[in-house]
Each structure stands twice: as C-alpha cells, then as structure tokens.
Design an enzyme around this catalytic site. Structure first.
Site, PDB file in Angstrom:
ATOM      1  N   ASP A   1      10.412 -12.903   3.431  1.00 52.23           N
ATOM      2  CA  ASP A   1      11.567 -12.372   4.151  1.00 52.23           C
ATOM      3  C   ASP A   1      11.109 -12.000   5.556  1.00 52.23           C
ATOM      4  O   ASP A   1      10.313 -11.071   5.738  1.00 52.23           O
ATOM      5  CB  ASP A   1      12.103 -11.143   3.408  1.00 52.23           C
ATOM      6  CG  ASP A   1      13.400 -10.604   4.012  1.00 52.23           C
ATOM      7  OD1 ASP A   1      13.685 -10.902   5.179  1.00 52.23           O
ATOM      8  OD2 ASP A   1      14.105  -9.866   3.300  1.00 52.23           O
ATOM      9  N   HIS A   2      11.626 -12.734   6.539  1.00 53.28           N
ATOM     10  CA  HIS A   2      11.146 -12.543   7.910  1.00 53.28           C
ATOM     11  C   HIS A   2      11.591 -11.214   8.506  1.00 53.28           C
ATOM     12  O   HIS A   2      11.093 -10.798   9.574  1.00 53.28           O
ATOM     13  CB  HIS A   2      11.628 -13.687   8.804  1.00 53.28           C
ATOM     14  CG  HIS A   2      10.563 -14.202   9.730  1.00 53.28           C
ATOM     15  ND1 HIS A   2       9.634 -13.379  10.325  1.00 53.28           N
ATOM     16  CD2 HIS A   2      10.276 -15.457  10.177  1.00 53.28           C
ATOM     17  CE1 HIS A   2       8.834 -14.085  11.099  1.00 53.28           C
ATOM     18  NE2 HIS A   2       9.199 -15.356  11.021  1.00 53.28           N
TER      19      HIS A   2
END
Length: 479
Positions: A449-450
């Site tokens: 998850d950036h």
C-alpha cells in the site's frame, strides 16, 4: 415453552449465512450443544450447536436458504423448571431470551415489534408510517417494467427526491409522497461517490434495506460486467446449465466465498494504491538447507517447503521494517502499526480463495511455523477453517509457485499493507562464483500500500527477504 434460536453472528463483519444442511428434523429430541445444522458463511463452513435441550418444533428455513444474522431459523419446545414441556407463552421473560450462549457466538436479540420513527431529513418526506413491522419484504429482483413518472417535488423542498428501489409512489392518504433517499452510512456514501455509484440504483441488503459497503462493491462488479453482454430480456434465463452442450452460457450464483472474495478484492483495488516490486533470487542454499533439515529426527513428519522459509524470513524482516506490518485507519486519520505478526497464507480451496492467518507467527520457530502452515492449509481445503482464523491478519504470503507460475502482482488483503508472492523454484543458468552454473532460482513479488510504504522501504524489505533465502545464515544479522 417454545424458544426460538436466531442465527448468531459467526464472525467479524458477517451479516448472513447459507444453511447447507439440517442435522435434525421436526419432532426430534436434541441435547444441549448437539449439532443441529451446518451453515456456510462468506468465510467458512460452521457447525451450529443447539443452545437448548428439548424437542424441535419447527425448522424455519430450508436447506440452501441464505439467512440474515438475527433471523429465527429453528424453534424448540423446552421443558420448564419441572422438566415438563410447557405451551408457548405470549410474553416470555425478556431476560431469559437474551444472549443464549452457543459454541459459535451469541444469537441476536429478538427484534422489537416496531422501530422508532426516523427523523425526517430536510427536503424529504418519509413514505412509510412511524411504526412498522421490524422486517420489510424486499421486492423481488425480477425484471421490472419501466417505472412510472414520479410527481414533482413539493414546493420548498431543498433538493429533488431520490427514488428508492421498491418504494411506493404515493403516501398512505393517496397523495403523492416525496420518496426518501437510500439509507446508508457516511463511509458507504463516500465510497459510492468515489466509485461513481448512484446509491438509488443499489439494492440494500442490510437491516431495513440499509445499503452496506458490500452492496456498493457488488454494484461495481455488475457495472463492469454488463457492457460485455446484452442478453435478450424477453427470453427466460436458464439458471442451471451444468453442461456446455445445454446452452451457450452458464449462470452461476455469486455467493459464499466467491462473493466475499470479489467484494474484498474490489474494496482493496479501489481504496489502496498498489505498487509492486520484483526480485529474482538464487535460493540454492535454502533448498540445500531444507534437504538437511528433512533428515533430522525432530523434523520427521514435518512438511518443509520454500514457503516455510519465506514465512520465517518475512517475520524476521518485519522487525526492521514495521511500516509493512500496518494498516491505514481512514476514520481516525491514523496509521496503525502492529507489534505482532498474524501471518496470512493464501489458500486455494474447492470453495474459492481463502486467507487464514497464523496468530503471533513472530513467536514461532521454524518447526512450529511449518506445522502451523500445514494445519492451516489442510483445514482450509476441508472447509473447516474457523472464522477467527480468517480475521485479524496483518500481512500475507501467496505461494503462486505451486501452480508453476514465476511471478505476479498480488492484490492486498483488505486492511493489510503488504503481500508477498513466492514464485516457482526452477533450475536455470545463473552467474555463480564468476562462472555460469545451473542454480535453483525463484522470483519474489511484493505488493504494498503506497499510502503506508514508500518505494525505497518496500524495496529494502524485499531485498532483506531475498538475502535470507539466498543465504539462510543471514538470519544471524537480523536480530
């Protein structure tokens, strides 16, 4: 006296279950905790024990029926204090009817005969009386004729009314009534706005027709599938087509594990910005280590695979990279970092994809971790995974190598920051000690998850896992 057993909450976030089979019949005597039914949730198959000792008087639902949590599914004639069955009392003791314990949870409390009137929103007039039966009959999802033209909103209305599915077009006194907008919570409305979904076109499956997050996600799936086909609505649809020779297409109901997986994947794809990095590693040293361990007496009967070593490497690397063992809490506007590892292991089962997790995997040695993975996989294939094992995961691993696949871009399990995919181990030419040799090589794929993990952090985490698999002695440097 007659006592009803309502479908209990079988797991976190589950709102319905399908009755697979009844283990009892009407008129049969049952004992306390005797298994009375087998039900399938979106996550597992669960056996329901009887909360009473008595005689079954009625099975409210047939096998194959999907039942909402809190709805009565079976009635018992329970002996009174003297041991003699008594006739049903119209006003049973409310305290005795509450929270009947079972092995799988608590049944929902009986619903009241009515519900308080909802406060009217500005510009909206409720199309229903203030008190009504607790459960309204939902309209069938058959093909409906074109809806009639709705009357113009009353003068002074703040905004035009939004029609709801199945709502009446006139009030109880025969005058046109402005229809209420669909019921939903603020997070669900925000999700619908973000995904471009008109809530007036969504059928709510929650209590009193409330629109849930899963309903919005299901609407996304329908909208993405509809442009690919234009069926003839004038012809009947054949629901059962087990053989291709019976028709040109087959319709399979979306339910159970498939329904839950689809909703989870859509939710993850549309809420967490995914990024994926890859690393190809020479794992010859790890494969040699596994061979040596298999010959040791303490590992007799223990299934040792590259997945076990990868799982151990993930647990070790998370100590130095806690940002990958975290979740994004949008409501609280906080990042939650876990000080424990509930390691999810993706498992392909006859019922679909499941991701049960090993609690506190960081505390397990290699042998204990191998046993836990084997037990998890076996239980999942048999459809006996308990609901508790399917919730609370913090990070996951998908062993795509068992299918002969080298790499992929795994989708995050909702609420998690990272998932590692382990590819097939293949013998192939590789640079080794200044020359070319046949080595055992695999590819690691890490999606993260950036919002929570920067690219450099994700790459460093994957590199550390690769270092351990390339040279298992590296674990000495990860304390």
């Amino acid at each position: 006296m007659i006592r009803e057993f309502r479908l209990p909450d079988l797991g976190e976030g589950l709102t319905e279950s399908e009755i697979l089979s009844w283990r009892v019949t009407e008129g049969q005597s049952v004992t306390l905790n005797q298994v009375i039914a087998e039900v399938e949730t979106a996550k597992a198959v669960v056996e329901l024990p009887s909360p009473f000792e008595g005689v079954v008087t009625r099975l409210h639902e047939a096998e194959g029926t999907v039942v909402e949590v809190g709805k009565a599914i079976i009635s018992f004639d329970v002996p009174d204090a003297g041991g003699v069955p008594a006739p049903a009392a119209p006003a049973a003791d409310a305290a005795a009817q509450r929270r009947q314990p079972t092995l799988v949870g608590y049944g929902a409390e009986p619903e009241k005969a009515g519900r308080p009137a909802r406060r009217a929103r500005r510009g909206f007039v409720s199309p229903e009386p203030a008190v009504q039966p607790a459960r309204a009959v939902q309209p069938a999802r058959a093909v409906q004729p074109a809806p009639p033209v709705q009357p113009a909103p009353a003068p002074g209305a703040a905004e035009p009314p939004v029609p709801t599915a199945g709502a009446e077009s006139a009030g109880t006194n025969g005058t046109p009534a402005v229809q209420e907008r669909p019921r939903s919570t603020p997070p669900v409305r925000k999700l619908a706005r973000d995904l471009g979904i008109d809530l007036s076109t969504v059928d709510g499956t929650g209590p009193q027709g409330r629109i849930l997050r899963g309903d919005v996600e299901a609407a996304i799936l329908r909208s993405s599938a509809e442009p690919s086909r234009t069926p003839d609505r004038s012809q009947p649809v054949v629901a059962d087509a087990p053989h291709l020779g019976q028709g040109r297409e087959e319709r399979i109901p979306i339910a159970g594990i498939r329904k839950h997986t689809a909703a989870a994947m859509v939710s993850s794809a549309f809420t967490a910005p995914h990024a994926t990095v890859f690393l190809t590693v020479d794992v010859t040293a790890s494969m040699n280590l596994l061979e040596k361990l298999r010959s040791r007496r303490e590992y007799d009967g223990v299934r040792l695979t590259p997945l076990v070593l990868a799982a151990k490497a993930v647990c070790l690397a998370l100590r130095r990279h806690p940002e990958l063992n975290a979740r994004w809490d949008e409501a609280a506007r906080e990042i939650v970092r876990y000080r424990y590892v509930n390691l999810g292991i993706a498992a392909a089962t006859p019922r679909g994809l499941m991701v049960p997790n090993i609690k506190d995997a960081q505390d397990l040695g290699l042998r204990e971790l191998a046993l836990a993975i084997s037990d998890l996989a076996g239980t999942a294939r048999e459809g006996r995974t308990p609901p508790a094992a399917l919730t609370g995961g913090t990070v996951s691993i998908s062993n795509v190598g068992v299918f002969g696949v080298d790499a992929g871009t795994p989708i995050l399990n909702p609420g998690e920051a990272a998932i590692l995919a382990l590819g097939a181990v293949r013998r192939q030419p590789w640079e080794h000690e200044g020359g070319i040799a046949l080595r055992q090589v695999t590819t690691l794929s890490l999606s993260f998850d950036h919002r929570l993990v920067d690219g450099a952090e994700g790459a460093a985490f994957l590199r550390e896992i690769g270092d351990v698999l390339a040279e298992p002695a590296m674990v000495l440097a990860l304390d």
